[in-house]
Design an enzyme around this catalytic site. Structure first.
Site, mmCIF file in Angstrom:
data_model
loop_
_atom_site.group_PDB
_atom_site.id
_atom_site.type_symbol
_atom_site.label_atom_id
_atom_site.label_comp_id
_atom_site.label_asym_id
_atom_site.label_seq_id
_atom_site.Cartn_x
_atom_site.Cartn_y
_atom_site.Cartn_z
ATOM 1 N N CYS A 163 114.930 59.954 3.839
ATOM 2 C CA CYS A 163 113.872 59.210 3.985
ATOM 3 C C CYS A 163 113.996 58.623 2.742
ATOM 4 O O CYS A 163 114.854 57.722 2.086
ATOM 5 C CB CYS A 163 112.544 59.643 4.278
ATOM 6 S SG CYS A 163 111.304 58.644 4.645
ATOM 7 N N HIS A 164 112.935 58.594 1.895
ATOM 8 C CA HIS A 164 112.897 58.221 0.351
ATOM 9 C C HIS A 164 113.698 58.933 -0.568
ATOM 10 O O HIS A 164 113.845 58.699 -1.716
ATOM 11 C CB HIS A 164 111.370 57.894 -0.105
ATOM 12 C CG HIS A 164 110.631 56.767 0.472
ATOM 13 N ND1 HIS A 164 110.094 56.922 1.666
ATOM 14 C CD2 HIS A 164 110.709 55.459 0.041
ATOM 15 C CE1 HIS A 164 109.804 55.412 1.931
ATOM 16 N NE2 HIS A 164 110.131 54.617 1.204
ATOM 17 N N GLU A 194 110.156 49.653 5.052
ATOM 18 C CA GLU A 194 109.158 49.610 3.976
ATOM 19 C C GLU A 194 108.340 48.409 4.314
ATOM 20 O O GLU A 194 106.876 48.669 3.801
ATOM 21 C CB GLU A 194 109.990 49.414 2.709
ATOM 22 C CG GLU A 194 109.245 49.764 1.416
ATOM 23 C CD GLU A 194 108.986 51.354 1.318
ATOM 24 O OE1 GLU A 194 107.724 51.709 1.732
ATOM 25 O OE2 GLU A 194 110.065 52.092 0.734
#
Length: 261
Positions: A163-164, A194
């Site tokens: 993910c991030h 996002e």
């Protein structure tokens, strides 16, 4: 059993027990597949004042898979100490979240994470960067991150992020100074995702764009769908739904890599 045989039997049991206590730790751990370092963020607030941190399922789903296969899991963070959970991710209907939060020692481990720069990379077969928006602020330039990740990777280990979490791959250099992601295929939280969560203007950079800028070939699926990419010994997952499958890909790689001392 005659008295003499009884004495011999109990003497043998006692001897075995003492031998087990006297064995060195490495011998007692023989057969263990090793340990995985899970890295989480210390960053707790976004510029808009809203709470952030790591996304719980991006820790618990991999943790459940790793521990089920016998791996030890240690937690580290850029600063050490408390790693905040993004309150939006505290879904206790999720079985892995519930199991993790109810397992003795796990919450304490998140309050007392190791400082990343003080970690001994020789202890780990893989490093796994859990996501959550907080990572966008403290992963890219975290002290020791490149050195530890490069040491694990260059010792036939695995680097993984979901993910991030791939914010950790930004600026991550190998011992020869080259960027780990250059020329590799990766994924991560997409620009479209996002925008969908309304945080495009809050994050310090767009992860998809930054990974592309650093020479990676970025491949994203439809927003919030599962996507995992393995490129050599680098594994990346796109979003929270990809956390468990990313861990599965790590385990698949480790099963075919040598277990080193």
């Amino acid at each position: 059993m005659i008295p003499m045989m009884k004495k011999s039997f109990f003497a043998l049991i006692l001897l075995c027990g003492l031998s087990a206590l006297l064995l060195p730790q490495s011998a007692k751990a023989e057969g263990s597949p090793g340990k995985i370092l899970m890295v989480v963020t210390n960053h707790a607030k976004m510029p808009n004042g809203k709470a952030t941190g790591f996304w719980l399922a991006e820790v618990t789903h991999p943790w459940a898979r790793f521990t089920k296969m016998g791996f030890g899991v240690d937690f580290a963070s850029p600063k050490g100490g408390l790693a905040p959970i993004d309150p939006r991710s505290k879904d206790m209907k999720d079985a892995d979240n519930k199991l993790f939060m109810e397992t003795e020692g796990t919450q304490e481990a998140l309050k007392n994470t190791q400082k990343l720069s003080e970690v001994d990379p020789k202890e780990y077969r893989a490093i796994f960067f859990a996501g959550g928006h907080g990572t966008m602020w403290d992963f890219p330039d975290a002290p020791g991150l490149s050195k530890i990740s490069a040491a694990i990777y260059e010792n036939d280990g695995v680097v993984a992020a979901v993910c991030h979490g791939p914010a950790a791959l930004v600026n991550l250099k190998l011992s020869d100074g080259s960027l780990l992601i250059k020329g590799k295929k990766v994924t991560g939280f997409t620009n479209e995702e996002e925008e969908a969560v309304g945080l495009t203007k809050e994050v310090p950079f767009l992860l998809e764009d930054k990974l592309k800028e650093q020479g990676a070939t970025f491949d994203g699926a439809e927003k919030f769908k599962v996507k995992v990419i393995t490129s050599e010994r680098l594994v990346t997952g796109q979003n929270p739904a990809s956390a468990g499958p990313t861990a599965d890909a790590v385990l698949k790689l480790l099963a075919n890599l040598p277990l080193k001392n």
